[in-house]
Design an enzyme around this catalytic site. Structure first.
Site, short mmCIF file in Angstrom:
data_model
loop_
_atom_site.label_atom_id
_atom_site.label_comp_id
_atom_site.label_asym_id
_atom_site.label_seq_id
_atom_site.Cartn_x
_atom_site.Cartn_y
_atom_site.Cartn_z
N ASN A 1 35.06 37.05 44.69
CA ASN A 1 36.43 36.64 44.97
C ASN A 1 36.90 37.43 46.19
OD1 ASN A 1 39.13 36.03 45.03
ND2 ASN A 1 39.65 37.16 43.16
N TRP A 2 36.95 36.76 47.31
CA TRP A 2 37.31 37.46 48.56
C TRP A 2 38.80 37.71 48.67
CZ3 TRP A 2 33.95 34.60 52.86
CH2 TRP A 2 32.59 34.80 52.57
N LYS A 3 39.57 37.14 47.77
CA LYS A 3 41.04 37.26 47.81
C LYS A 3 41.53 36.91 49.22
CE LYS A 3 40.70 40.83 44.32
NZ LYS A 3 41.46 41.69 43.44
N HIS B 1 43.44 33.64 37.52
CA HIS B 1 43.22 35.03 37.92
C HIS B 1 44.47 35.84 37.61
CE1 HIS B 1 42.53 38.57 40.40
NE2 HIS B 1 41.25 38.25 40.37
N GLU C 1 46.04 38.02 39.17
CA GLU C 1 47.01 38.13 40.26
C GLU C 1 47.87 36.86 40.32
OE1 GLU C 1 44.29 39.18 43.42
OE2 GLU C 1 43.88 41.05 42.38
N GLU D 1 38.45 39.71 32.64
CA GLU D 1 38.89 40.66 33.66
C GLU D 1 40.07 41.47 33.15
OE1 GLU D 1 37.46 39.42 37.85
OE2 GLU D 1 39.49 38.69 37.55
N GLY E 1 40.54 46.08 40.90
CA GLY E 1 40.93 46.76 42.14
C GLY E 1 41.36 48.20 41.95
N SER F 1 36.39 46.10 39.06
CA SER F 1 35.76 47.28 39.67
C SER F 1 34.24 47.34 39.47
CB SER F 1 36.43 48.56 39.18
OG SER F 1 37.78 48.59 39.59
N GLY G 1 35.43 41.47 43.12
CA GLY G 1 36.45 41.45 44.17
C GLY G 1 36.00 42.29 45.36
C1 PEP Z 1 38.81 40.38 41.11
O1 PEP Z 1 39.46 40.23 42.13
O2 PEP Z 1 38.67 39.44 40.33
C2 PEP Z 1 38.18 41.67 40.85
C3 PEP Z 1 37.47 41.83 39.77
O3 PEP Z 1 38.40 42.65 41.80
P1 PEP Z 1 37.63 44.07 41.90
O4 PEP Z 1 36.16 43.81 41.73
O5 PEP Z 1 37.98 44.59 43.26
O6 PEP Z 1 38.16 44.94 40.80
#
Ligand code: PEP
Length: 250
Positions: free
Chosen positions: A9-11, A94, A96, A166, A172, A211, A232
């Site tokens: 997931n490049w956000k 997600h 976010e 998640e 993050g 993470s 992410g």
């Molecule tokens: C995500 O954006 O879904 C995610 C898991 O981010 P990260 O790996 O940076 O925690």
């Protein structure tokens, strides 16, 4: 045996040049036994990446979809449009989107249905906040998020869908769930689906996200109900992402 899957997931990161360099870097050191691999760039880059990735083992996903099929929804992008530009997957729910854009369980379920209706494979995200975990409510929250989709679409819908657990507190933050914490929720999710359809539950892939890095991926993916990861930050670095891919099929 469930085929592992790793999705990046490049956000809201990247540029045309950075995206091309990133996928080139991933493909240049592609591990021999990779499972399914998906990258989810921002909407505006999907079409160009579809062209770049054609014929490669990397599949394309979007980060969100509109629940409506078409019409006066300024700023939105429909599932049909995502299919049209070459997407095979789409992330829905997600954390976010849930937290920053007030997406509730009912809307996420409608997005899931809209995506499947147009032939996309939804990656449905579920997960609890730290306060919810500390209050011992993890299963209740994750169960509620999952039930919204099960009630609208039925268990059979998970024959062509992916789940991602998640925990919000791990996204993050650098604070990763322990393999045991992840396994506990993954087993709970699988059991919840099994209560409606044991066959589907046995075959649905459940990713862990939060993470995940090259250094912790292997022990997470070694858990019996963890079938890969939704990544992410580490998906933006070719070397890290490739190492995570390799860990998924080690
Ligand atoms: C995500 O954006 O879904 C995610 C898991 O981010 P990260 O790996 O940076 O925690």
């Amino acid at each position: 045996m469930r085929r592992p899957i790793v999705a990046g997931n490049w956000k809201m990161h990247g540029s045309r040049a950075e995206n091309a360099a990133l996928v080139e870097g991933i493909l240049a050191s592609w591990p021999t036994h990779a499972g399914d691999c998906v990258v989810c760039p921002p909407f505006v880059y999907l079409q160009e990446l579809a062209r770049i990735l054609r014929g490669s083992p990397i599949q394309l996903g979007a980060q969100d979809t509109c629940a409506e099929p078409l019409g006066a929804f300024t700023g939105e992008v429909s599932a049909a449009m995502l299919r049209d530009v070459g997407c095979e997957y789409v992330i829905v729910g997600h954390s976010e989107r849930r937290a920053l854009y007030a997406e509730d369980d009912a809307l996420v379920a409608r997005k899931f249905a809209a995506a499947q209706g147009k032939g996309l494979i939804p990656i449905l995200c579920v997960g609890e906040t730290l306060a919810e975990r500390d209050a011992g409510r993890t299963h209740e929250i994750v169960g509620r998020q999952l039930d919204a989709v099960l009630d609208l679409c039925g268990a059979a819908a998970f024959a062509s869908a992916v789940l991602a657990y998640e925990p919000v507190w791990a996204i993050g933050t650098g604070r990763v769930a322990s393999p045991e914490q992840a396994q506990d929720v993954h087993a709970f999710v699988r059991g919840r689906i099994a209560a409606r359809d044991a066959t589907i539950a046995g075959s649905v892939r459940i990713l862990y996200g939060g993470s995940v890095k090259a250094g912790n991926a292997r022990e997470l993916f070694a858990m019996p109900d963890v079938d890969g990861g939704l990544i992410g930050g580490a998906s933006l670095k070719a070397e890290e992402f490739v190492a995570i891919l390799a860990a998924a099929t080690a």
